[in-house]
Structures are given as structure tokens and as C-alpha cells.
Motif scaffolding. Structure first.
Motif, PDB file in Angstrom:
ATOM      1  N   ASP A  45       5.398  20.680   0.450  1.00 14.85           N
ATOM      2  CA  ASP A  45       6.345  19.572   0.313  1.00 14.85           C
ATOM      3  C   ASP A  45       7.693  20.076  -0.199  1.00 14.85           C
ATOM      4  O   ASP A  45       8.754  19.698   0.318  1.00 14.85           O
ATOM      5  CB  ASP A  45       5.764  18.524  -0.638  1.00 14.85           C
ATOM      6  N   ASN A  77       9.785  12.186   5.866  1.00 16.22           N
ATOM      7  CA  ASN A  77       8.832  11.149   5.471  1.00 16.22           C
ATOM      8  C   ASN A  77       7.533  11.248   6.268  1.00 16.22           C
ATOM      9  O   ASN A  77       7.381  12.084   7.161  1.00 16.22           O
ATOM     10  CB  ASN A  77       9.458   9.751   5.613  1.00 16.22           C
ATOM     11  N   GLN A  78       6.598  10.374   5.933  1.00 12.51           N
ATOM     12  CA  GLN A  78       5.273  10.419   6.554  1.00 12.51           C
ATOM     13  C   GLN A  78       5.332  10.228   8.067  1.00 12.51           C
ATOM     14  O   GLN A  78       4.585  10.882   8.810  1.00 12.51           O
ATOM     15  CB  GLN A  78       4.365   9.356   5.936  1.00 12.51           C
ATOM     16  N   SER A 110      -1.613   9.471   6.685  1.00 10.63           N
ATOM     17  CA  SER A 110      -1.478  10.076   5.358  1.00 10.63           C
ATOM     18  C   SER A 110      -2.166  11.436   5.299  1.00 10.63           C
ATOM     19  O   SER A 110      -1.623  12.400   4.749  1.00 10.63           O
ATOM     20  CB  SER A 110      -2.062   9.152   4.287  1.00 10.63           C
ATOM     21  N   SER A 113      -0.186  13.973   7.671  1.00 13.90           N
ATOM     22  CA  SER A 113       1.107  14.398   7.126  1.00 13.90           C
ATOM     23  C   SER A 113       0.907  15.344   5.943  1.00 13.90           C
ATOM     24  O   SER A 113       1.647  16.325   5.791  1.00 13.90           O
ATOM     25  CB  SER A 113       1.943  13.182   6.713  1.00 13.90           C
ATOM     26  N   ASP A 114      -0.103  15.075   5.124  1.00 11.49           N
ATOM     27  CA  ASP A 114      -0.410  15.979   4.006  1.00 11.49           C
ATOM     28  C   ASP A 114      -0.843  17.351   4.525  1.00 11.49           C
ATOM     29  O   ASP A 114      -0.486  18.386   3.951  1.00 11.49           O
ATOM     30  CB  ASP A 114      -1.529  15.393   3.141  1.00 11.49           C
TER      31      ASP A 114
END
Length: 226
Positions: A45, A77-78, A110, A113-114
Motif C-alpha cells: 500500500d 482506491n479499491q 476487497s 485489491s488487498d
């Protein structure tokens, strides 16, 4: 996970790992066990924000600090990461627990994206800043090239609504999830936005809670007006 599968992923990334174990950890969800990708996600990130900031700084010399920050926020962003994950077919590579598999975790925005951020973290540990800068630039260059400055620099509806209410001396709006419909991989969220001090209630929907909140905020903004 087959070597062939990981070879395909590395080809799409444009980077070949020296330590393949790092990539394997990056695609391991916490539901699979303790040796998962959460720490790599944290690292990725920060790297993503750094590299994208560098790209924007070089490409948009006419934008000020606030505009660059807003543009970066819209790019990391996601939603953007989810699109990148789909482009990498990352869902098919993920390792996760039985329960998460049954709930179609491989398709959840979620989780995907992580995982993208975790892959970024793994790339940095394997090849250093030059390697991760190359990978992120490769994935984001087409996105940034297509940026419509007016769209990306425009404040999202949630931010715009909150600032408008603050300007009127009112409290922030309150969002609640009213309903979630559909299967895990194609859900529709319905959210209620309330502004008690103005007796305003609006509703919105979207493929994620965040998207539904933005939709509800957009409608509330229209009601609030000037």
C-alpha cells in the motif's frame, strides 16, 4: 498452485521472482493460515502511493499539491485495484480457506485489491524499488494515460456532501446498509444516507458499500442544493 499458473501471473506482471515463495505468500489470504499476505499488503500500500505519486508528479506539472493528492486518491482506491486484479486474473491464483472459497472470496473486490497490494510488497522485497516501480508503472501507465483530469479532480459525492454540511455548520451525514442482494461475487448494496438536521433521507445502490454510499450522497447533494 502450479508453477505454470505462477509463470502466467509473473508474465502479466512483467516481473520474474527470484524468490517465488514471496509471490506465493502474496496470494495467500488470511483465511488460509497464519503465514498470509497481510504484512505484504501493508508494505505494498505504501509503495503504491509512493510510485503513483511519482508518476503524477512527473506527468502533471500544472497541478498543485491538493489536486495531485485528490488524483492519486482516485487512482489507488479499491475500484482501481480491483480492475487491476481482474486484468491479472488474480482471483484464480488466490489461496484461501474453505469457508472463504465457498463464499466466492476469489471474486470479492476487497480481497482482490488487498492481494494486489500484497503482490506489490512481495515484488519490492524480491527486486527492490526499481522492480516495483517498473511493475506499478506498467500496470498504471494505461490508466493514467486515460485520465480525464476534470473527472478525477472532481471531489467524490461523499466528500462534497460532508464539506457542504460543514459549511452550513451541520454534522456529517450518517450512512447505513439497508440491504445486500445477490451472490457474493455480484452483490448489490443498498445504503441509506440520513441528514437529521435537515430531515433529508436518500438511498443509493452499487456493487460495493462504498459505491452505494457515494450514490446516496449524490442524491442527498441534489436535495441539499445550494
Amino acid at each position: 498452485m502450479s508453477n505454470f499458473s505462477l509463470e502466467n501471473l509473473q508474465t502479466l506482471l512483467g516481473y520474474k521472482f527470484s524468490n517465488i515463495g514471496l509471490l506465493e505468500k502474496a496470494i495467500t489470504h488470511r483465511s488460509y493460515g497464519k503465514d498470509n499476505n497481510e504484512r505484504l499488503e501493508f508494505l505494498g500500500d505504501s509503495l503504491l502511493n509512493c510510485v503513483v505519486a511519482q508518476m503524477l508528479f512527473k506527468r502533471f506539472s500544472h497541478l498543485n499539491e491538493g489536486e495531485l493528492s485528490r488524483l492519486r486518491s482516485n487512482l489507488v482506491n479499491q475500484d482501481s485495484l480491483f480492475a487491476i486484479a481482474n486484468g491479472l486474473s488474480l482471483g484464480r491464483h488466490l489461496k484461501m480457506g474453505v469457508g472463504e472459497k465457498k463464499s466466492n472470496g476469489h471474486a470479492k473486490p476487497s480481497i482482490l485489491s488487498d492481494a494486489v497490494e500484497a503482490v506489490f510488497g512481495a515484488t519490492f522485497l524480491d527486486g527492490g524499488f526499481e522492480a516495483i516501480s517498473f511493475v506499478i508503472s506498467k500496470l498504471y501507465d494505461p490508466i493514467i494515460s486515460d485520465v480525464d483530469g476534470n473527472i478525477f479532480l472532481k471531489k467524490d459525492s461523499k466528500t462534497a456532501l460532508q464539506e457542504k454540511l460543514q459549511g452550513k455548520g451541520l454534522n456529517p451525514p450518517h450512512y447505513t446498509v439497508d440491504k445486500v442482494e445477490g451472490f457474493a461475487h455480484e452483490q448489490t448494496f443498498k445504503v441509506i444516507c440520513k441528514i437529521p438536521e435537515m430531515n433529508i433521507i436518500s438511498s443509493g445502490e452499487g456493487p460495493s458499500r462504498r459505491a452505494a454510499e457515494k450514490d446516496a450522497a449524490r442524491l442527498a447533494l441534489e436535495i441539499v442544493g445550494e
